[in-house]
Design a protein around this motif. Structure first.
Motif, PDB file in Angstrom:
ATOM      1  N   VAL A  83      44.075  27.747  42.615  1.00 35.02           N
ATOM      2  CA  VAL A  83      44.211  29.057  43.248  1.00 35.02           C
ATOM      3  C   VAL A  83      43.843  28.967  44.730  1.00 35.02           C
ATOM      4  O   VAL A  83      44.342  29.725  45.549  1.00 35.02           O
ATOM      5  N   GLY A  84      42.968  28.042  45.048  1.00 37.39           N
ATOM      6  CA  GLY A  84      42.536  27.917  46.430  1.00 37.39           C
ATOM      7  C   GLY A  84      42.393  26.473  46.835  1.00 37.39           C
ATOM      8  O   GLY A  84      42.418  25.576  45.988  1.00 37.39           O
ATOM      9  N   GLY A  85      42.251  26.269  48.136  1.00 34.33           N
ATOM     10  CA  GLY A  85      42.105  24.900  48.590  1.00 34.33           C
ATOM     11  C   GLY A  85      41.361  24.797  49.900  1.00 34.33           C
ATOM     12  O   GLY A  85      41.385  25.710  50.723  1.00 34.33           O
ATOM     13  N   LEU A  86      40.663  23.700  50.040  1.00 34.37           N
ATOM     14  CA  LEU A  86      40.074  23.364  51.330  1.00 34.37           C
ATOM     15  C   LEU A  86      40.984  22.322  51.964  1.00 34.37           C
ATOM     16  O   LEU A  86      41.234  21.273  51.382  1.00 34.37           O
ATOM     17  N   LEU A  87      41.495  22.676  53.154  1.00 38.82           N
ATOM     18  CA  LEU A  87      42.329  21.731  53.882  1.00 38.82           C
ATOM     19  C   LEU A  87      41.429  21.097  54.934  1.00 38.82           C
ATOM     20  O   LEU A  87      41.013  21.753  55.893  1.00 38.82           O
ATOM     21  N   VAL A  88      41.086  19.858  54.730  1.00 39.51           N
ATOM     22  CA  VAL A  88      40.032  19.231  55.524  1.00 39.51           C
ATOM     23  C   VAL A  88      40.621  18.235  56.525  1.00 39.51           C
ATOM     24  O   VAL A  88      41.504  17.452  56.186  1.00 39.51           O
ATOM     25  N   PHE A  89      40.127  18.302  57.772  1.00 43.61           N
ATOM     26  CA  PHE A  89      40.441  17.246  58.732  1.00 43.61           C
ATOM     27  C   PHE A  89      39.165  16.807  59.422  1.00 43.61           C
ATOM     28  O   PHE A  89      38.138  17.482  59.349  1.00 43.61           O
ATOM     29  N   ASP A  90      39.239  15.661  60.066  1.00 43.75           N
ATOM     30  CA  ASP A  90      38.080  15.062  60.708  1.00 43.75           C
ATOM     31  C   ASP A  90      38.141  15.406  62.193  1.00 43.75           C
ATOM     32  O   ASP A  90      39.100  15.037  62.879  1.00 43.75           O
ATOM     33  N   LEU A  91      37.104  16.109  62.669  1.00 39.88           N
ATOM     34  CA  LEU A  91      37.098  16.538  64.081  1.00 39.88           C
ATOM     35  C   LEU A  91      37.115  15.350  65.040  1.00 39.88           C
ATOM     36  O   LEU A  91      37.504  15.486  66.204  1.00 39.88           O
TER      37      LEU A  91
END
Lengths: 213, 515
Positions: A83-91
């Motif tokens: 239902v949901g998601g964390l879209l993660v990137f590296d700063l």
């Protein structure tokens, strides 16, 4: 053990390899941080309860996907029931930011006919001087894609709780308003149960009435 | 043994057999001739074959049972022996006949429809209590129904079902060959539901049979029911029982199973569509190759006698065997998590601090007090009455937790293997080699589950030697049930890998022909 929750949300965590998805989840679920960890194979699982209102708990079932390209064909199979998601990137890794669009497109394609509520997470905000993506730029991208944006660090536990709480609240609001509904053959949102002992919200608010867990 | 081998059985045959046998009483399985297993088989067959001559006097049975209990607890051994037989007959498809398989299924259906188990003679008294309880509950809260009988009866009732459940498990491997995943899941979920729920009345089984859901769905439902029950019991001052389903989920076993099912389903669909696009010689050749892989999945041989005398206290043997098998797969999977699960089970056993068998004081009463005192600090329960009852309960909880953890890690291992096989193209190992390595892995895991429950039940018999049978027996039975449950999860997870290996094989073939 007495896991009493009103809903269970399944959240998927995606993003390039080595952006710190597993570290983020380990910090959130176990309160631990390890500098070195093996790359995730396929998908791993975590779970935690989040209290969004006093007495109202939501169980988060977290699917931690492998970022490595070689697992992409497998991780695609896992989108549908989230239902949901964390879209993660590296700063500190500009490429991981540039790949965000691909991740979003892919998830949209494979989650059909459902929709995933995403939160954009700029990870490793502790490494200030190595930053390659500015907050403004990330915020612009998030806005354009209809997401909220937050910067986190699993290392010093910055905004880890907050990121999951924000996403959970967002989904909870949508469920309450009926924008997201529980469906038989879909694992994204599951209804939990309220124990007999808690009859009303007033009762639930009183501390010590609830089971101590 | 080989004359009964029927792994090449075409799809329809098993089912026809099953139907024609549906109304017949079961005949002894061929492996009954093994004298060492005779006692065990008797235990197992009793519910069906000896019913008409059932002694009607419950008191006599009770006395019998109690005396058995006092004289070194043969009842648990019988049950455990049963488990041994389970291991032998179920996993050894080479000795199972088609007829047995058919009966297995028909027995279960009969049982399910009859809605109440036929009393197991060794547990007749429990059964009677059980019936009283049911009458009581139908006339809404019978005042005479004690809580004690409430807590013991469901498991006692379940033991009556045990034989038929085992037949289900027994047929699993076989049905796989002929009926494919659907049949497996159909059977699997029934087994799961019945065991996990401990519902002696089989009330929900009928409904289940008409539904088609996946194994993980059924498991999830069972877990949710457990959670609900637990939630309802929060205020009630009941003894907290270990819920296998909930623990299995806490160890992420359900999630891994679901993910494995997703991969299995998708692989199956791909295999179908690729086969549909093939024709002539190419199709014929591919079908033959896939058939070989399928056979490797059915030929799981498990010799229970290996377990006798095997100690492997520290688990090194287990880890070594597992590591060797994983190396054969050539996919860089490690046994780390399983070995940790194995270790935490060992830690739990040593934490229980159960005195070694045979070190009992002559006077039984003193022995009871001594072991009770040792454990009392851990239990934090006041009152002499309860402190005696508590330790076995605690061992039971440890056992169920350990079984749930080891099983969850086993499912995880299969899931990881599936993921690695799917992405690693053309590894050194052949698909056929991988299939047989995986079937060995299944045996290793089932053996370990078996060993683990032996150790826990021996703890239970040591500590509880002075307990009443109706306190101890349900706990021991519970461990057996969940061990059998665990082993069938593991086997089902193994079977879910078949389509994964099939698609991997097809892809390897098409890749090499393109080069």
């Amino acid at each position: 053990m007495e896991a009493i929750w009103i809903y269970q949300f399944r959240l998927i965590v995606i993003g390039d390899s080595t952006v710190g998805k597993s570290c983020l989840l380990r910090r959130f679920t176990e309160g631990k941080f390890t500098d070195v960890s093996d790359p995730t194979v396929g998908v791993d699982f975590f779970a935690r309860l989040v209290e969004i209102e006093p007495g109202k708990r939501i169980k988060l079932q977290l699917w931690d996907t492998a970022g490595q390209e070689r697992f992409r064909s497998i991780t695609r199979s896992y989108y549908r029931n989230s239902v949901g998601g964390l879209l993660v990137f590296d700063l500190t890794n500009r490429r991981s930011f540039e790949h965000l669009k691909d991740w979003l497109d892919e998830s949209k394609m494979y989650v059909q006919p459902f929709e995933i509520v995403f939160l954009l997470v700029g990870h490793k905000c502790d490494a200030g001087h190595q930053r390659q993506v500015s907050r403004e730029e990330a915020e612009r991208f998030a806005l354009a894609c209809g997401m909220k944006y937050i910067e986190t660090s699993a290392k010093d536990a910055t905004n880890v709780e907050e990121s999951f709480t924000i996403l959970t609240r967002d989904i909870y609001e949508r469920v309450k308003r009926g924008h997201i509904s529980i469906q038989e053959d879909w694992e994204g949102v599951k209804s939990g149960f309220i124990p007999n002992v808690v009859h009303s919200s007033e009762e639930a608010v009183k501390p010590g009435r609830r089971c101590p867990c | 043994m080989s004359e009964t081998k029927s792994s090449g059985d075409p799809a329809g045959k098993t089912e026809i057999q099953e139907n024609s046998d549906a109304q017949q009483p079961p005949s002894p399985a061929p492996e009954d001739v093994d004298p060492s297993k005779a006692e065990v088989r008797v235990t197992r067959k009793r519910p069906e074959s000896k019913l008409p001559s059932e002694p009607k006097d419950p008191e006599q049975k009770q006395a019998n049972e109690n005396s058995q209990q006092a004289s070194g607890a043969p009842a648990p051994q019988g049950a455990w022996g049963y488990w041994g037989s389970w291991g032998k007959s179920i996993l050894s498809t080479a000795t199972a006949t088609v007829a047995t398989v058919g009966q297995g299924i028909s027995q279960v259906i009969e049982k399910a429809e009859s809605s109440l188990g036929i009393p197991n003679p060794t547990d007749l008294s429990t059964q009677i209590k059980e019936e009283e309880r049911q009458e009581g509950s139908s006339s809404s809260e019978h005042p005479g129904t004690s809580r004690e009988s409430d807590s013991t009866s469901p498991i006692g009732g379940a033991i009556g079902m045990f034989s038929s459940l085992s037949s289900v498990v027994q047929s699993t491997g076989k049905t796989m060959i002929s009926g494919g995943l659907d049949a497996l899941e159909f059977i699997g979920k029934k087994t799961m539901d019945v065991i996990a729920e401990g519902d002696p009345g089989f009330k929900k089984t009928k409904g289940l049979m008409s539904r088609t859901s996946t194994l993980s769905q059924v498991l999830r439902e069972a877990k949710e029911r457990e959670e609900k029950q637990t939630a309802e019991q929060v205020s009630a001052d009941t003894v907290r029982k270990a819920h296998y389903g909930m623990l299995f989920d806490e160890f992420q076993g359900l999630s891994h199973l679901e993910a494995l099912e997703i991969l299995s389903r998708e692989s199956e669909a791909k295999v179908k569509s690729i086969l549909a696009s093939m024709s002539g010689q190419e199709l014929h050749k591919m079908k033959e190759e896939l058939e070989q892989i399928r056979e490797a999945f059915s030929l799981v041989d498990f010799d229970d006698e290996d377990l006798d005398g095997r100690k492997d206290e520290d688990g090194t043997e287990f880890v070594k065997e597992l590591t060797d098998v994983l190396a054969e797969l050539q996919i860089s999977a490690t046994a780390d998590k399983l070995s940790r699960a194995r270790k935490s089970a060992c830690d739990r056993i040593s934490e229980l601090n159960v005195p070694a068998e045979g070190s009992q004081v002559e006077d039984g009463k003193e022995a009871s007090e001594a072991s009770g005192a040792e454990l009392i600090s851990r239990c934090s329960v006041e009152g002499a009455q309860r402190s005696v009852a508590c330790p076995p309960q605690e061992i039971h909880t440890s056992a169920i937790t350990s079984l749930a953890e080891l099983t969850a890690r086993s499912i995880e291992q299969f899931h990881k293997v599936a993921e690695l096989i799917l992405h690693s193209q053309n590894a050194g190992a052949t698909t056929l080699g991988q299939a047989s390595a995986l079937s060995q892995m299944t045996v290793i895991l089932c053996k370990e589950i078996s060993l683990l429950s032996r150790r826990f039940t021996s703890c239970l018999t040591t500590v509880g030697s002075n307990e009443k049978g109706d306190v101890l027996n349900p706990l021991i039975t519970g461990v057996f049930l969940e061990a059998s449950n665990s082993a069938s999860y593991v086997q089902d997870a193994f079977q879910l890998l078949l389509p994964v290996l099939e698609i991997a094989h097809i892809q390897t073939c098409t890749n090499s022909s393109q080069l």
